[in-house]
Design an enzyme around this catalytic site. Structure first.
Site, mmCIF file in Angstrom:
data_model
loop_
_atom_site.group_PDB
_atom_site.id
_atom_site.type_symbol
_atom_site.label_atom_id
_atom_site.label_comp_id
_atom_site.label_asym_id
_atom_site.label_seq_id
_atom_site.Cartn_x
_atom_site.Cartn_y
_atom_site.Cartn_z
ATOM 1 N N ASN A 132 0.814 -1.222 0.000
ATOM 2 C CA ASN A 132 0.000 0.000 0.000
ATOM 3 C C ASN A 132 0.846 1.270 0.000
ATOM 4 O O ASN A 132 0.474 2.261 -0.623
ATOM 5 C CB ASN A 132 -0.997 -0.004 1.168
ATOM 6 C CG ASN A 132 -0.355 -0.061 2.526
ATOM 7 O OD1 ASN A 132 0.681 -0.701 2.712
ATOM 8 N ND2 ASN A 132 -0.966 0.594 3.497
ATOM 9 N N GLU A 230 3.662 -3.495 12.410
ATOM 10 C CA GLU A 230 2.673 -2.437 12.173
ATOM 11 C C GLU A 230 1.559 -3.107 11.393
ATOM 12 O O GLU A 230 1.730 -3.465 10.219
ATOM 13 C CB GLU A 230 3.299 -1.272 11.409
ATOM 14 C CG GLU A 230 2.473 0.013 11.464
ATOM 15 C CD GLU A 230 1.397 0.067 10.398
ATOM 16 O OE1 GLU A 230 0.218 -0.246 10.746
ATOM 17 O OE2 GLU A 230 1.707 0.395 9.259
ATOM 18 N N CYS A 264 -3.680 1.765 6.629
ATOM 19 C CA CYS A 264 -4.019 1.263 7.967
ATOM 20 C C CYS A 264 -4.547 2.366 8.877
ATOM 21 O O CYS A 264 -5.257 2.084 9.841
ATOM 22 C CB CYS A 264 -2.790 0.622 8.612
ATOM 23 S SG CYS A 264 -2.158 -0.804 7.718
ATOM 24 N N GLU A 433 7.947 2.903 15.344
ATOM 25 C CA GLU A 433 8.843 3.295 14.274
ATOM 26 C C GLU A 433 8.900 4.817 14.201
ATOM 27 O O GLU A 433 8.091 5.504 14.816
ATOM 28 C CB GLU A 433 8.368 2.707 12.942
ATOM 29 C CG GLU A 433 8.329 1.187 12.950
ATOM 30 C CD GLU A 433 7.814 0.586 11.659
ATOM 31 O OE1 GLU A 433 8.637 0.098 10.883
ATOM 32 O OE2 GLU A 433 6.588 0.620 11.445
#
Length: 454
Positions: A132, A230, A264, A433
């Site tokens: 994505n 993630e 997301c 992150e």
């Protein structure tokens, strides 16, 4: 016989390229090469590593348009988004380079001597990137891992390997040691599994579905391998009656339509206080209809296609025929197109309201008061991101503390900045992150005691 994989343009369904698919044996050989390169890289003076990373950033900067056009062809991203993504890779490398010479340990007061801590690289890092956001999310792991003195093997998604391969070539052009950063296209169930299970890969960084993340986590546990995950999201967009409704409605469409909803962090649950619900829908309808969906290479386009036929069919399955909705438009013909859609009669516990659709589909749900808003916002297994709109900063702080999510914005939908930590609560992932502590996530802390007693 060499296995290959075709890369399709999701806007036209045309074949863009054919790339080799890495085997498990290929992964094993790559890890051996990476381990040797990592020792050379870690032995360089910090200033030299920082200088090479800045050269890498400069090489990316000189190829931003090329990388962006490649991203449009393989991922269907709008050209505006793709340019930002290429620039974000550059910025992440620059930011990480600034941390190389500041990766400090500590001196801890102890009796009888001096105690110091050292932050040492882990070794070989495996980064498994999604389709994505192929470029920036790869760089989230790549940049700090290299800066901390590690080697990186990147396994891109099968559908989007081209920008990753180009980045690896640019790293070599910039003067990074050969094999320090390798890209291995291939299937997740072969190349990805081999990377996860390899005993000489010290850490895995994975972005993708919660289902796959759980499997990777279990495999890493067998080797006590470090991991950053993630994963999925079902983020709320909470609109209180005291908010600037015009601004909230105008911003809502692109909070879940960016990258055709394949994000997301997409705010796919629009929660609106009941007293403002009807007015908000009046404002939302024209905002959704105005979103320009079409050729991603056109400068005016705001939303492109979905990544694949499989994803298109999955998204269709969440929208019942004839459902009450606010809708936009999308092209017909070739390509994986789905129109912007906001369902207005979905039940709060229905699949479309609780599961990650990963497409341009949102639901709008009413709530009564602050407590009800928090209850609805938290009624999901995910906890990645969210937004809330209000003029009351006390309420903004209370609700921000009560919502179980890793990244929240007030009167904004911003979720990702390379200066600040990013990660999820609950089943949206593990670890953080980006931000000032990104490099330390790729280091081992070693304690050394020096006795001063005679």
């Amino acid at each position: 016989m060499t296995r290959e994989h075709q890369v399709l343009n999701p806007a036209t369904e045309e074949i863009v390229a054919t790339v080799p698919a890495t085997t498990a044996a290929g992964v094993d050989a790559a890890v051996t090469r990476a381990a040797a390169a990592q020792r050379i890289w870690a032995a360089l003076a910090p200033a030299d590593r920082a200088r090479l990373l800045r050269r890498f950033a400069a090489a990316v900067d000189g190829r931003t348009e090329e990388l962006a056009r490649l991203e449009v062809r393989e991922a269907g991203h709008t050209i505006g988004n793709a340019r930002w993504e290429a620039g974000n890779v550059r910025d992440l490398l620059d930011y990480a380079a600034g941390g190389v010479e500041r990766l400090n340990g500590r001196q801890i007061p102890v009796p009888g001597g001096i105690d110091i801590t050292l932050l040492e690289p882990l070794g070989v890092i495996g980064v498994i990137a999604p389709w994505n956001f192929p470029m920036p999310i790869a760089a989230w792991g790549l940049a700090p891992a290299l800066a901390a003195g590690n080697a990186v093997i990147l396994k891109p998604a099968e559908t989007t390997p081209l920008t990753a391969l180009r980045l690896a070539a640019l790293a070599l052009e910039a003067g990074l040691p050969e094999h320090l950063f390798q890209v291995l296209p291939g299937a997740g169930d072969e190349a990805g599994n081999a990377l996860v299970e390899h005993p000489d890969v010290a850490k895995i960084v994975f972005t993708g579905s919660t289902r796959v993340g759980k499997r990777i986590m279990a495999k890493c546990a067998e080797h006590v391998k470090r991991i950053t995950l993630e994963l999925g999201g079902k983020s709320p967009n909470i609109v209180f009656a005291d908010a600037d409704l015009e601004a909230a409605a105008a911003a809502a469409p692109m909070s879940f339509l960016d990258n055709a909803g394949q994000d997301c962090c997409a705010r796919t649950r629009i929660l609106v206080q009941r007293s403002a619900y009807d007015r908000f829908l009046e404002l939302l309808a024209p905002a959704v209809a105005a979103v320009v969906v079409g050729d991603p290479s056109d400068e005016k386009t705001q939303m492109g296609p979905l990544i694949s036929r499989t994803q298109l069919d999955r998204v269709r399955g969440y929208v019942p025929e004839g459902a009450a909705a606010v809708r936009g438009s999308a092209p017909g013909g070739a390509g994986f197109w789905f129109p912007p859609t906001v369902l207005t009669d979905a039940a709060a516990d229905s699949p479309v309201a609780t599961e990650e659709v990963f497409g341009p589909v949102a639901v709008v749900l009413p709530f009564d008061d602050e407590a009800d808003a928090v209850r609805l916002a938290n009624a999901t297994r995910y906890g990645l991101a969210g937004s809330l709109w209000t003029r009351d900063m006390g309420r903004a702080l209370r609700v921000s503390q009560a919502v179980r999510a890793g990244n929240l914005s007030v009167n904004s939908h911003s979720a990702v900045r390379y200066w600040t930590p990013f990660g999820g609560f609950k089943q949206s992932g593990l670890g953080r992150e980006l931000g000032p502590d990104a490099l330390t996530a790729f280091t081992e802390s070693k304690n050394v005691f020096l006795s001063t007693e005679a």
